[in-house]
Design a protein around this motif. Structure first.
Motif, PDB file in Angstrom:
ATOM      1  N   LEU A   1       0.902  -0.952   0.190  1.00 54.51           N
ATOM      2  CA  LEU A   1      -0.017   0.443  -0.211  1.00 54.51           C
ATOM      3  C   LEU A   1       0.692   1.440   0.007  1.00 54.51           C
ATOM      4  O   LEU A   1       0.563   2.499  -0.750  1.00 54.51           O
ATOM      5  CB  LEU A   1      -0.686   0.160   1.235  1.00 54.51           C
ATOM      6  N   LEU A   2       1.694   1.071   0.288  1.00 56.00           N
ATOM      7  CA  LEU A   2       2.892   2.150   0.568  1.00 56.00           C
ATOM      8  C   LEU A   2       4.306   1.882  -1.257  1.00 56.00           C
ATOM      9  O   LEU A   2       5.156   1.502  -0.521  1.00 56.00           O
ATOM     10  CB  LEU A   2       4.353   2.136   1.355  1.00 56.00           C
ATOM     11  N   TRP A   3       3.556   3.968  -2.065  1.00 49.99           N
ATOM     12  CA  TRP A   3       4.839   2.991  -2.736  1.00 49.99           C
ATOM     13  C   TRP A   3       5.838   4.002  -2.607  1.00 49.99           C
ATOM     14  O   TRP A   3       5.618   5.308  -2.377  1.00 49.99           O
ATOM     15  CB  TRP A   3       3.535   3.075  -4.529  1.00 49.99           C
ATOM     16  N   HIS A   4       6.539   4.076  -3.645  1.00 50.17           N
ATOM     17  CA  HIS A   4       7.697   4.779  -3.434  1.00 50.17           C
ATOM     18  C   HIS A   4       8.373   4.637  -5.159  1.00 50.17           C
ATOM     19  O   HIS A   4       8.045   4.048  -5.754  1.00 50.17           O
ATOM     20  CB  HIS A   4       8.689   4.664  -2.840  1.00 50.17           C
ATOM     21  N   GLY A   5       8.689   5.448  -5.689  1.00 49.34           N
ATOM     22  CA  GLY A   5       9.436   5.772  -7.316  1.00 49.34           C
ATOM     23  C   GLY A   5      10.133   7.629  -6.955  1.00 49.34           C
ATOM     24  O   GLY A   5      10.343   7.885  -6.119  1.00 49.34           O
ATOM     25  N   ARG A   6       9.996   8.311  -8.044  1.00 49.03           N
ATOM     26  CA  ARG A   6      10.422   9.119  -8.829  1.00 49.03           C
ATOM     27  C   ARG A   6       9.568  10.207  -9.450  1.00 49.03           C
ATOM     28  O   ARG A   6       8.311   9.718 -10.456  1.00 49.03           O
ATOM     29  CB  ARG A   6      11.765   9.401  -9.396  1.00 49.03           C
ATOM     30  N   LEU A   7       9.256  12.408  -8.837  1.00 50.04           N
ATOM     31  CA  LEU A   7       8.886  13.159  -9.606  1.00 50.04           C
ATOM     32  C   LEU A   7       9.943  12.492 -11.469  1.00 50.04           C
ATOM     33  O   LEU A   7      11.243  11.867 -11.728  1.00 50.04           O
ATOM     34  CB  LEU A   7       9.745  14.141  -9.055  1.00 50.04           C
ATOM     35  N   GLU A   8       9.261  13.385 -12.003  1.00 51.67           N
ATOM     36  CA  GLU A   8       9.895  13.656 -13.494  1.00 51.67           C
ATOM     37  C   GLU A   8      10.797  14.058 -13.968  1.00 51.67           C
ATOM     38  O   GLU A   8      11.751  13.868 -14.568  1.00 51.67           O
ATOM     39  CB  GLU A   8       8.224  14.125 -14.284  1.00 51.67           C
ATOM     40  N   ARG A   9      10.865  14.930 -13.029  1.00 53.42           N
ATOM     41  CA  ARG A   9      12.269  15.578 -12.491  1.00 53.42           C
ATOM     42  C   ARG A   9      12.244  16.264 -11.220  1.00 53.42           C
ATOM     43  O   ARG A   9      11.031  16.493 -10.331  1.00 53.42           O
ATOM     44  CB  ARG A   9      12.075  16.394 -14.062  1.00 53.42           C
ATOM     45  N   PRO A  10      13.263  16.805 -10.726  1.00 56.53           N
ATOM     46  CA  PRO A  10      13.288  17.319  -9.902  1.00 56.53           C
ATOM     47  C   PRO A  10      12.866  18.759  -9.995  1.00 56.53           C
ATOM     48  O   PRO A  10      12.400  19.610 -10.683  1.00 56.53           O
ATOM     49  CB  PRO A  10      14.921  17.466  -9.138  1.00 56.53           C
ATOM     50  N   MET A  11      12.328  19.046  -8.490  1.00 60.66           N
ATOM     51  CA  MET A  11      10.944  20.207  -8.720  1.00 60.66           C
ATOM     52  C   MET A  11      11.277  20.802  -6.769  1.00 60.66           C
ATOM     53  O   MET A  11      11.080  19.627  -5.733  1.00 60.66           O
ATOM     54  CB  MET A  11       9.704  20.165  -8.972  1.00 60.66           C
ATOM     55  N   GLY A  12      10.946  21.778  -6.572  1.00 61.84           N
ATOM     56  CA  GLY A  12      10.545  22.733  -5.463  1.00 61.84           C
ATOM     57  C   GLY A  12       9.516  21.613  -4.721  1.00 61.84           C
ATOM     58  O   GLY A  12       8.286  21.206  -4.830  1.00 61.84           O
ATOM     59  N   VAL A  13       8.631  21.504  -3.656  1.00 64.54           N
ATOM     60  CA  VAL A  13       8.022  20.977  -3.013  1.00 64.54           C
ATOM     61  C   VAL A  13       6.422  22.501  -3.372  1.00 64.54           C
ATOM     62  O   VAL A  13       5.366  22.386  -3.553  1.00 64.54           O
ATOM     63  CB  VAL A  13       7.766  21.570  -1.698  1.00 64.54           C
TER      64      VAL A  13
END
Length: 253
Positions: free
Chosen positions: A133-145
């Motif tokens: 149920l707890l997934w992880h990965g990466r954004l398309e590119r680094p970005m600010g919050v």
């Protein structure tokens, strides 16, 4: 038109519902018409959704949040009586999937949220994919919050509540679990995620985020769980040729 039991059996096999220890009964919760032509889907089997099902002459209502939760009162009175009476009087089936619809690797809430926002899925942190149920990965590119929050808000049509942690500006490593999973921020942070996204927030979540150094976006329980049930409804439409319609009952929470 499809036999109800065949449709339910297909969902059971697709979602592998029997593998989950859940807080509710997954599958057919209220029996209605034997054959299904129209499927109306929504996040929660509230009265407003049921009333729309009656107006549209649906044979089956498909939801993520159904009935019969553990520790709820068992008496069929008041609101519960009105809801069940609506279904039974109109011969409408109620089909509900909770954790199985969160976890499914293609049609589930976590999967469809990632697809919608363009996140790369790398796996689940709490169990194998298909169960986790707890997934992880990466954004398309680094970005600010702030940029991430704006992206989430625009995509979900709901501005998230943001708790920023000190130290990290641009983020790329993300973890998420839709709905009421705010306490999963702890394993997310321990696994190295820089930002965690879920639906709800508790008072303690603010302190956890700040002290563990992980940003938190509370994007709405309803808002983050709109897409799995739509995907499942469309899957049923394509497989069985039934009509499918999703109804979004407004809910800011």
């Amino acid at each position: 038109m499809i036999d109800r039991d065949e449709l339910v059996s297909a969902c059971e096999q697709l979602l592998e519902a029997r593998r989950f220890k859940d807080y509710t009964e997954n599958g057919l919760q209220v029996e209605g018409a034997r054959t299904v032509t129209r499927v109306l889907s929504g996040v929660t089997a509230c009265q407003a959704l049921l009333d729309e099902a009656v107006r549209w002459q649906a044979d089956l209502v498909l939801v993520h949040h159904g009935y019969f939760w553990k520790n709820e009162p068992v008496a069929v009175t008041g609101m519960k009586r009105r809801r069940l009476a609506t279904l039974l009087a109109n011969d409408i089936n109620l089909l509900a999937y909770h954790l199985p619809l969160d976890a499914h690797p293609e049609l589930g809430n976590n999967a469809t949220l990632a697809q919608r926002l363009g996140w790369t899925v790398e796996g689940a942190l709490d169990a194998p994919m298909g169960e986790g149920l707890l997934w992880h990965g990466r954004l398309e590119r680094p970005m600010g919050v702030a940029e991430l929050a704006a992206q989430v808000g625009a995509s979900l049509a709901r501005e998230p509540l943001v708790i920023e942690a000190p130290g990290t500006e641009a983020v790329s490593r993300i973890a998420w679990c839709t709905g009421g999973a705010q306490d999963m921020i702890i394993p997310a942070a321990e696994a190295g995620a820089e930002v965690f996204v879920s639906g709800e927030i508790s008072e303690r979540t603010t302190h956890l985020a700040r002290e563990m150094g992980i940003h938190y976006l509370a994007a709405g329980h309803h808002a983050t769980e709109r897409y799995g049930v739509q995907a499942l409804g469309e899957w049923l439409a394509q497989r069985f040729g039934v009509e499918h319609r999703f109804v979004d009952i407004d809910n800011p929470a």
